[in-house]
Design an enzyme around this catalytic site. Structure first.
Site, PDB file in Angstrom:
ATOM      1  N   LYS B  94      49.392  81.056  40.219  1.00  0.00           N
ATOM      2  CA  LYS B  94      49.479  81.796  38.957  1.00  0.00           C
ATOM      3  C   LYS B  94      49.952  80.924  37.791  1.00  0.00           C
ATOM      4  O   LYS B  94      49.636  81.187  36.634  1.00  0.00           O
ATOM      5  CB  LYS B  94      50.422  82.993  39.115  1.00  0.00           C
ATOM      6  CG  LYS B  94      49.921  84.058  40.084  1.00  0.00           C
ATOM      7  CD  LYS B  94      48.694  84.783  39.553  1.00  0.00           C
ATOM      8  CE  LYS B  94      48.275  85.934  40.463  1.00  0.00           C
ATOM      9  NZ  LYS B  94      46.969  86.489  40.061  1.00  0.00           N
ATOM     10  N   GLU B 116      51.504  91.791  32.971  1.00  0.00           N
ATOM     11  CA  GLU B 116      51.644  92.753  34.056  1.00  0.00           C
ATOM     12  C   GLU B 116      51.837  91.945  35.334  1.00  0.00           C
ATOM     13  O   GLU B 116      51.408  90.793  35.413  1.00  0.00           O
ATOM     14  CB  GLU B 116      50.395  93.634  34.167  1.00  0.00           C
ATOM     15  CG  GLU B 116      49.239  93.062  35.008  1.00  0.00           C
ATOM     16  CD  GLU B 116      48.631  91.768  34.466  1.00  0.00           C
ATOM     17  OE1 GLU B 116      48.742  91.543  33.249  1.00  0.00           O
ATOM     18  OE2 GLU B 116      48.069  90.997  35.265  1.00  0.00           O
ATOM     19  N   SER B 382      47.101  80.318  48.495  1.00  0.00           N
ATOM     20  CA  SER B 382      47.376  80.555  47.073  1.00  0.00           C
ATOM     21  C   SER B 382      48.850  80.674  46.726  1.00  0.00           C
ATOM     22  O   SER B 382      49.244  80.474  45.585  1.00  0.00           O
ATOM     23  CB  SER B 382      46.643  81.811  46.616  1.00  0.00           C
ATOM     24  OG  SER B 382      47.018  82.911  47.418  1.00  0.00           O
TER      25      SER B 382
END
Lengths: 276, 402
Positions: B94, B116, B382
């Site tokens: 991210k 969010e 990830s």
């Protein structure tokens, strides 16, 4: 010419400001919606906006979010809304505009939706998340079926785009008073005035109705100076909530009538002041 | 393979029939401003240099492409390589997007950042870059996710972000996104919304993909260096779809099979899953037309996944397109399969993966028996599993006492 277009030209001819009242279809109950609509009309509303409830209403503040959820829990679907509109049409010719989000309409099928809307007696549509960019096919079909597609304008809308919206919209241009969601606010922000003057200058083909945050008689008086009419939603929903869920012994329909009568008087007074 | 160049989205923000810009009028100006600025900076060497410098020195890129030797031995099939996004600063991929978008926000002159978050990884990444650049940061998070991802909430608060609990709807990622959009509509003039996945209205799915595509760019050059050939398979988990598109994008025109793994929850024949592409139908949510989990009336359905980051009823429009064309295949993996795979990786390779990534790991069991030893799989790991320790340990203890 549908009932909405007729009404708007009548209002303009008579130099009368438009009062549009929003209520979520099926709120607080499916049975009460037609009765509330009749009170709104009796009290002086010119246009009824019926909200199509959606699970994820991103343009709405808490008041209408909750009303949508209540309506969904009551079993409101688009099919149910046709029944509600037919019920209203048995005894009223008030222009009815449906207001909602695109997904339930897309899921129902756009052509089928517009056909059914026309058959039930709907005059106009506001789709909060279907901007000009995405509305081409939808608009063509709506025009063919004599339904007015009403576009929204916002304080962030450019001058060039305001003219495009004026060309695309039908019935009126729905001017959102401020950046933000629907809801009750203490007063209309100063930026609204500047923006509404800009709209008045650039929007030549259609009347301008102002909504979002128009809650009180004072708001109505203030705003009506800069517009051809107002749209009141959250304040009415909140009044229904109080008099149905919180103080159920109150006469809901009488309270609705009193509230809207007052708005009507304020709107007329505001208009008279402007003239004088 | 087709010879036509993959060139999506088109100028209206569509990937085939999916995508678009389904937003309230107020947001149109901000989306146009964002798109114009992005297209300008995309080809600006100074901006790109700044972005890659931060990826290198702040996020810790490039991340290793790690040969999972014991896992490979166990399955006796293709060689398994893990793209180690779990080693990024803040613990997941991210951060790549958060760095890119905060630089964009700076260039746009916006000093208030909102985001969010589901699992909290995107929230932490955004809070981190906001702290680094000294910008105000507000993160919307579903009340249910605040409970199940407590440690990330603490990290965000320490990073001076304000975490706003979202109590509406299902109190998860979808509702956090609703609330973030409402905030953005209200504070549009000074606020940039950093969307955490390849979802939302155009240009977001494109921007987030481009910033995440560094994963696949690195993976390609790494595998060519190590093996001197392209991989046969790419595997990645899909919630909104940013880590998977990040890995896949740079391989779309190559002869490489790609598989996305969705959250099958308690099973895709129950109503407790988040397998949007496997079980959904096209519709409009959060500004784009894509596959959705919805009922017969177009109302969005509640979802379930053991992993908060995959617990979302929509999916990025580019994935809907890649499914429609058959370029990528999508399957669902259940909660139990994901946790078992997380434990397996922990005990064979000494890596505790995030439960999101564990969905991709779980598919090795299905895929590997049909592969041969001279084939290669790259799996996007990830994120790391620190945030999921409570959930994994609870399952682990229950399994031991069964």
């Amino acid at each position: 010419m549908n009932r909405l277009l007729q009404k708007m030209s009548e209002l303009i001819k008579n130099k009368r400001k438009a009062l549009a009242m929003f209520v979520t279809a099926g709120y607080p109950t499916i049975k009460l919606t037609p009765q509330i609509v009749f009170e709104l009309e009796k009290a002086g509303a010119d246009i009824i906006e019926l909200g199509i409830p959606f699970s994820d209403p991103i343009a709405d503040g808490p008041v209408i979010q909750i009303a949508s959820q209540v309506a969904l829990n009551n079993g409101v679907t688009i099919t149910k809304i046709w029944e509600i509109v037919r019920d209203i049409r048995l005894s009223s010719n008030i222009p009815i505009v449906l207001m909602g989000y695109y997904n339930p309409i897309y899921c129902y099928g756009v052509e089928k939706f517009l056909d059914a809307a026309a058959n039930a007696g709907v005059d106009g549509l506001v789709v909060a998340d279907l901007p000009l960019e995405e509305a081409d096919n939808f608009r063509r079909s709506a025009v063919a079926k004599n339904i007015s597609q009403i576009f929204l304008a916002a304080p962030t809308t450019s001058d060039k785009r305001l003219v495009e919206l004026d060309n695309a919209t039908s019935g009126f241009l729905y001017c959102v008073s401020t950046t933000g969601t629907t809801g009750i606010r203490n007063n209309v922000p100063a930026e609204a005035v500047e923006y509404l003057l800009r709209c008045k200058q650039l929007v030549k083909k259609n009347p301008i109705l102002v909504g979002f945050g128009i809650s009180s008689s004072a708001d109505v008086r203030n705003i009506s100076r800069y517009a051809d009419g107002v749209i009141v939603g959250s304040a009415l929903i909140d009044l229904i909530r109080k008099n149905y869920f919180e103080i159920p012994k109150n006469n809901l329909l009488q309270e609705v009538y009193n509230f809207v009568s007052e708005l009507r008087i304020s709107l007329n007074n505001g208009a008279n002041n402007e003239a004088g | 393979m087709t010879n036509t160049k993959y060139n999506y989205p088109d100028n209206r923000g569509y990937f085939g029939e999916f995508g678009g810009k389904f937003v309230p009028e107020t947001l149109i100006y901000a989306l146009e401003e964002l798109e114009a600025k992005y297209l300008e900076l995309k080809n600006d060497p100074a901006f790109q240099k700044m972005f890659y410098q931060l990826l290198k020195h702040f996020a810790g890129r490039p991340t290793p492409l790690y040969f999972a030797e014991r896992l490979t031995e166990k399955y006796q099939g293709a060689k398994i390589y893990l793209k180690r996004e779990d080693l990024c600063h803040t613990g997941a991929h991210k951060i790549n997007n958060a760095i890119g978008q905060i630089l964009l926000a700076k260039q746009l002159g916006k000093n208030r950042i909102i985001a969010e978050t589901g699992a909290g990884q995107h929230g932490v990444a955004t809070a981190t870059v906001a702290a680094k650049l000294g910008l105000e940061c507000i993160v919307y998070m579903g009340a249910e996710d605040i409970i199940r991802q407590k440690s990330n909430v603490g990290r965000m608060k320490l990073l001076a972000a304000e975490v706003r609990s979202v109590e509406s709807g299902t109190k998860t990622l979808k509702d956090a996104a609703n609330e973030a959009i409402r905030d953005w509509v209200t504070n549009i003039r000074n606020t940039h919304y950093i969307i955490g996945s390849v979802i939302g209205p155009h240009p977001y799915p494109m921007i987030v993909r481009d910033f995440q595509s560094v994963i696949g760019i690195e993976a390609k050059s790494q595998i060519l260096e190590i093996e001197n050939r392209l991989p046969d398979y790419l595997l990645a988990s899909v919630g909104g779809g940013s880590n998977s598109i990040g890995l896949f994008f740079n391989f779309l025109e190559d002869d490489v099979k790609m598989i996305g793994l969705e959250a099958g929850g308690e099973g895709i024949f129950t109503d407790k899953h988040a397998a949007t592409l496997s079980k959904g139908s096209p519709g409009v949510l959060h500004g784009n037309l894509s596959y959705l989990l919805q009922d017969a009336n177009g109302q969005i359905l509640p979802t379930h996944s053991i992993s908060a980051g995959l617990d979302y009823p929509g999916v990025g429009p580019e994935h809907s397109y890649l499914k429609a064309t058959g370029r990528v295949q999508y399957f669902a993996v259940s909660d139990v399969e994901a946790v078992e795979a997380a434990i397996e990786l922990t005990q064979t390779e000494g890596i505790i993966p995030a439960l999101e990534s564990a969905h991709a790991l779980a598919y090795l069991k299905t895929l590997l028996p049909s592969t041969s030893k001279n084939e290669i799989v790259i799996l996007n790991l990830s994120g790391r599993g620190d945030k999921d320790m409570d959930t994994i340990l609870k399952y682990f203890e229950e399994r031991r006492t069964r």
